[in-house]
Design a protein around this motif. Structure first.
Motif, PDB file in Angstrom:
ATOM      1  N   GLY A 135      13.316  21.901 -17.172  1.00 40.34           N
ATOM      2  CA  GLY A 135      13.243  22.703 -18.395  1.00 40.34           C
ATOM      3  C   GLY A 135      14.092  22.140 -19.510  1.00 40.34           C
ATOM      4  N   TYR A 136      14.476  20.878 -19.377  1.00 41.91           N
ATOM      5  CA  TYR A 136      15.380  20.271 -20.371  1.00 41.91           C
ATOM      6  C   TYR A 136      14.607  19.403 -21.349  1.00 41.91           C
ATOM      7  N   SER A 137      15.004  19.447 -22.596  1.00 41.48           N
ATOM      8  CA  SER A 137      14.527  18.431 -23.530  1.00 41.48           C
ATOM      9  C   SER A 137      15.650  18.088 -24.496  1.00 41.48           C
ATOM     10  N   MET A 138      15.618  16.828 -24.872  1.00 42.90           N
ATOM     11  CA  MET A 138      16.683  16.331 -25.745  1.00 42.90           C
ATOM     12  C   MET A 138      16.186  16.349 -27.189  1.00 42.90           C
ATOM     13  N   VAL A 139      17.076  16.709 -28.083  1.00 38.91           N
ATOM     14  CA  VAL A 139      16.717  16.671 -29.506  1.00 38.91           C
ATOM     15  C   VAL A 139      17.621  15.633 -30.155  1.00 38.91           C
ATOM     16  N   LYS A 140      16.996  14.785 -30.967  1.00 46.51           N
ATOM     17  CA  LYS A 140      17.805  13.694 -31.532  1.00 46.51           C
ATOM     18  C   LYS A 140      18.635  14.146 -32.725  1.00 46.51           C
ATOM     19  N   ARG A 141      18.021  14.933 -33.613  1.00 41.57           N
ATOM     20  CA  ARG A 141      18.794  15.370 -34.785  1.00 41.57           C
ATOM     21  C   ARG A 141      18.413  16.773 -35.201  1.00 41.57           C
ATOM     22  N   LEU A 142      19.345  17.397 -35.885  1.00 43.78           N
ATOM     23  CA  LEU A 142      19.097  18.750 -36.389  1.00 43.78           C
ATOM     24  C   LEU A 142      18.427  18.673 -37.756  1.00 43.78           C
ATOM     25  N   ALA A 143      17.559  19.643 -38.033  1.00 44.05           N
ATOM     26  CA  ALA A 143      16.853  19.639 -39.319  1.00 44.05           C
ATOM     27  C   ALA A 143      17.545  20.538 -40.337  1.00 44.05           C
ATOM     28  N   ILE A 144      18.550  21.245 -39.897  1.00 48.26           N
ATOM     29  CA  ILE A 144      19.148  22.286 -40.748  1.00 48.26           C
ATOM     30  C   ILE A 144      20.167  21.699 -41.734  1.00 48.26           C
ATOM     31  N   ALA A 145      20.220  22.294 -42.900  1.00 48.57           N
ATOM     32  CA  ALA A 145      21.178  21.837 -43.909  1.00 48.57           C
ATOM     33  C   ALA A 145      22.577  22.338 -43.553  1.00 48.57           C
ATOM     34  N   GLY A 146      23.561  21.502 -43.834  1.00 47.74           N
ATOM     35  CA  GLY A 146      24.956  21.927 -43.660  1.00 47.74           C
ATOM     36  C   GLY A 146      25.484  21.762 -42.246  1.00 47.74           C
ATOM     37  N   ALA A 147      24.719  21.070 -41.373  1.00 45.27           N
ATOM     38  CA  ALA A 147      25.175  20.909 -39.975  1.00 45.27           C
ATOM     39  C   ALA A 147      26.277  19.863 -39.901  1.00 45.27           C
ATOM     40  N   PRO A 148      27.219  20.059 -38.998  1.00 47.87           N
ATOM     41  CA  PRO A 148      28.265  19.043 -38.832  1.00 47.87           C
ATOM     42  C   PRO A 148      27.709  17.818 -38.093  1.00 47.87           C
ATOM     43  N   GLU A 149      28.501  16.776 -38.042  1.00 53.16           N
ATOM     44  CA  GLU A 149      28.141  15.588 -37.251  1.00 53.16           C
ATOM     45  C   GLU A 149      28.220  15.965 -35.774  1.00 53.16           C
ATOM     46  N   VAL A 150      27.151  15.801 -35.030  1.00 54.87           N
ATOM     47  CA  VAL A 150      27.214  16.169 -33.606  1.00 54.87           C
ATOM     48  C   VAL A 150      26.768  14.991 -32.756  1.00 54.87           C
ATOM     49  N   LYS A 151      27.100  15.091 -31.454  1.00 55.51           N
ATOM     50  CA  LYS A 151      26.814  13.955 -30.578  1.00 55.51           C
ATOM     51  C   LYS A 151      25.617  14.228 -29.674  1.00 55.51           C
ATOM     52  N   GLU A 152      25.534  15.450 -29.169  1.00 51.84           N
ATOM     53  CA  GLU A 152      24.453  15.768 -28.222  1.00 51.84           C
ATOM     54  C   GLU A 152      23.795  17.091 -28.605  1.00 51.84           C
ATOM     55  N   ILE A 153      22.478  17.111 -28.488  1.00 57.36           N
ATOM     56  CA  ILE A 153      21.733  18.365 -28.703  1.00 57.36           C
ATOM     57  C   ILE A 153      20.783  18.504 -27.516  1.00 57.36           C
ATOM     58  N   SER A 154      20.920  19.587 -26.773  1.00 53.42           N
ATOM     59  CA  SER A 154      20.062  19.783 -25.584  1.00 53.42           C
ATOM     60  C   SER A 154      19.390  21.142 -25.679  1.00 53.42           C
ATOM     61  N   LEU A 155      18.135  21.160 -25.256  1.00 54.22           N
ATOM     62  CA  LEU A 155      17.423  22.438 -25.141  1.00 54.22           C
ATOM     63  C   LEU A 155      17.196  22.700 -23.661  1.00 54.22           C
ATOM     64  N   PHE A 156      17.521  23.903 -23.210  1.00 53.81           N
ATOM     65  CA  PHE A 156      17.320  24.265 -21.811  1.00 53.81           C
ATOM     66  C   PHE A 156      16.442  25.502 -21.753  1.00 53.81           C
ATOM     67  N   ARG A 157      15.378  25.408 -20.966  1.00 55.28           N
ATOM     68  CA  ARG A 157      14.529  26.590 -20.787  1.00 55.28           C
ATOM     69  C   ARG A 157      15.202  27.515 -19.781  1.00 55.28           C
ATOM     70  N   LEU A 158      15.441  28.766 -20.191  1.00 55.68           N
ATOM     71  CA  LEU A 158      16.078  29.729 -19.279  1.00 55.68           C
ATOM     72  C   LEU A 158      15.007  30.565 -18.594  1.00 55.68           C
TER      73      LEU A 158
END
Ligand code: SF4
Ligand code: SF4
Length: 513
Positions: free
Chosen positions: A146-169
């Motif tokens: 249930g995991y997928s990786m996201v490379k970048r955020l589309a939202i304005a004002g986001a900080p610099e981040v290293k990892e973005i993960s989506l987990f299906r609960l």
């Protein structure tokens, strides 16, 4: 609106959605990163290098202390579009939530810092053991499926981040109840293992929840209150019709009054009930009713459409008293449309075609076959049955007032065109709804339509005048076909038309017959 409300009620009834509200999966408003964090859509936690160094003291490879982040984490459910679509962009959001099963949700973990919340062990173990979702006694590690990786955020004002993960609960985690997301860092130590945990407590903010929906019962009450005017009009029409049916003998002795009340009532049925209030019954409702009897009848499902409910209630009662004609003869907007057009055609001199009795009776088979076929098909595939129910022209002619793709409109025009030459052509041979409600005709209690002993033997005038060819050559009325238009009663009571009355009058005047 009505369809959505019905669907929602059915879904609540069948337990597909909770009656006490849920995640708002429809509303969307643009928002930036600070707005999501402020609203509680993303909860934030962090552990500095210094704190991690203290927690992991004794590790074989120690963590160097410092002011930077060991782990800076944001987490939350992305299911509301107001969260997920803002965060990921429409395409990534749709692909993340598009394949969710019932009760499943998507959790996002966004992090920066020296520590990876994912690690690499999950590739081997199939579960993200660094991450734990805790709710009550339930503790689970998101699984790799249930995991997928996201490379970048589309939202304005986001900080610099290293990892973005989506987990299906899975559904075991109730998204409407608070839960905690923990990330655990471990390091080997001479005496085994040392660990440091960081956790974020999450609760879906009220802004992303649906207002608790009213219980289905309250919902139908609310709709009935909203549609007071519509239900008032329908009740008034039904009251007038009841009067007409009870006073039928008195009315049919006055041909002009009969014609006026009939044409007036049919016009009201067409313009007010049909095109105004969408009060057209359909074979689909008969099928839905049969299925509901087999799968658990709920009054609420039917009460949700007051106009349709009133019509069906009256039709059911009327069928018991007088047969299907109560609906077909007076309350069906498409039936009224056909009859009014035929009336106009006859006034304009359009010659009527007489279908030979043998063929006429054989053509009845079509509508009964259609009805039985639709019902049988619905048990195999409701979807196919609904497609086949397009044999009914009601949706095009009445509900959509002919605003539909041309093949549908052409179909209606052909039926109405045929009805100019053969009165109520569609009712006679094709209507599956008419067939469905004709089946219990033999149960009717009253038989108020009169016949004379001479009918069929000495005179066949009523047979030729009958709206739907319901009188056989022997002068008998076929209760399954009769639409209770009362035309035959007007004919037999009219001393200027009925040959038996004419003869009696001549006899009374002493004129030889
Ligand atoms: S037979 Fe069908 S179209 Fe005709 S009046 Fe009855 S329900 Fe309406
Ligand atoms: S003419 Fe008479 S038999 Fe024919 S549909 Fe009307 S009421 Fe029924």
């Amino acid at each position: 609106d009505g369809i959505l409300r019905t669907a929602r009620t059915l879904a609540i009834g069948r337990g597909y959605i909770a009656a006490g509200g849920g995640i708002d999966r429809l509303s969307f408003a643009p928002a930036d990163w600070p707005a999501l964090v402020t609203s509680g859509a993303l909860v934030e936690t962090r552990i500095s290098m210094t704190d991690a160094a203290a927690a992991l003291a004794g590790a074989t490879v120690p963590v160097p202390p410092g002011e930077g982040d060991f782990l800076h984490l944001w987490t939350g459910l992305i299911d509301p579009p107001a969260v997920g679509q803002n965060l990921l962009g429409q395409q990534a959001f749709t692909s993340a939530v598009g394949s969710l099963g019932p009760g499943e949700t998507v959790l996002v973990l966004i992090s920066s810092g020296a520590f990876s919340h994912r690690g690499t062990d999950w590739k081997r173990s199939g579960a993200f053991e660094r991450v734990t979702v805790v709710q009550g006694d339930t503790r689970l590690h998101p699984d790799a499926g249930g995991y997928s990786m996201v490379k970048r955020l589309a939202i304005a004002g986001a900080p610099e981040v290293k990892e973005i993960s989506l987990f299906r609960l899975p559904p075991e985690i109730d998204p409407l109840e608070p839960f905690r997301v923990e990330v655990r860092a471990t390091r080997p130590a001479p005496a085994g293992e040392v660990a440091a945990s960081v956790g974020a407590d999450y609760r879906l903010p009220d802004a992303y929840r649906l207002a608790p929906v009213a219980e289905p019962e309250a919902l139908w009450r609310e709709i009935w209150a909203e549609k007071r005017v519509e239900t008032g009009i329908v009740v008034a029409m039904l009251a007038v019709l009841t009067l007409i049916l009870f006073a039928q003998e008195w009315i049919t002795r006055r041909p002009k009054l009969w014609l006026l009340s009939r044409a007036g009532f049919l016009a009201t049925t067409l313009f007010v009930l049909g095109w105004g209030l969408n009060g057209q019954l359909s074979v689909v409702q008969v099928i839905a009713f049969v299925h509901s009897l087999l799968t658990g009848f709920r009054w609420e499902t039917f009460l949700i459409e007051p106009v349709i409910f009133l019509l069906w209630s009256f039709t059911a009662l009327g069928m018991l008293f007088w047969g299907r004609g109560v609906y077909c003869g007076w309350l069906c907007p498409f039936g009224a449309l056909q009859e009014l057009l035929n009336l106009a055609a006859r006034r304009l001199g359009v010659k009527q075609l007489a279908v030979p009795q043998a063929l006429h009776e054989r053509l009845w088979v079509i509508k009964y076959t259609l009805f039985v076929g639709l019902l049988a098909l619905s048990f195999y595939s409701m979807r196919d049955a609904l497609v086949m129910a397009e044999a009914e022209p009601f949706k095009t002619a009445i509900s959509l007032r002919m605003w539909r793709a041309w093949p549908f409109v052409l179909y209606v025009i052909v039926l109405l065109g045929a009805g100019l030459f053969i009165e109520r052509f569609y009712c006679r041979y094709l209507c599956p709804l008419g067939a469905g409600i004709a089946i219990p005709a033999k149960l009717k209690v009253f038989d108020w339509l009169k016949r004379r002993p001479q009918c069929g033997r000495e005179c066949r005038l009523c047979e030729t005048k009958c709206t739907v060819g319901a009188i056989d050559p022997l002068g008998r009325i076929n209760a399954n076909e009769c639409v209770l238009c009362l035309r035959c009663q007007v004919v037999m009571n009219d001393p200027g038309i009925c040959p038996v009355l004419k003869r009696r009058a001549r006899g009374a005047e002493g004129v030889p017959a």
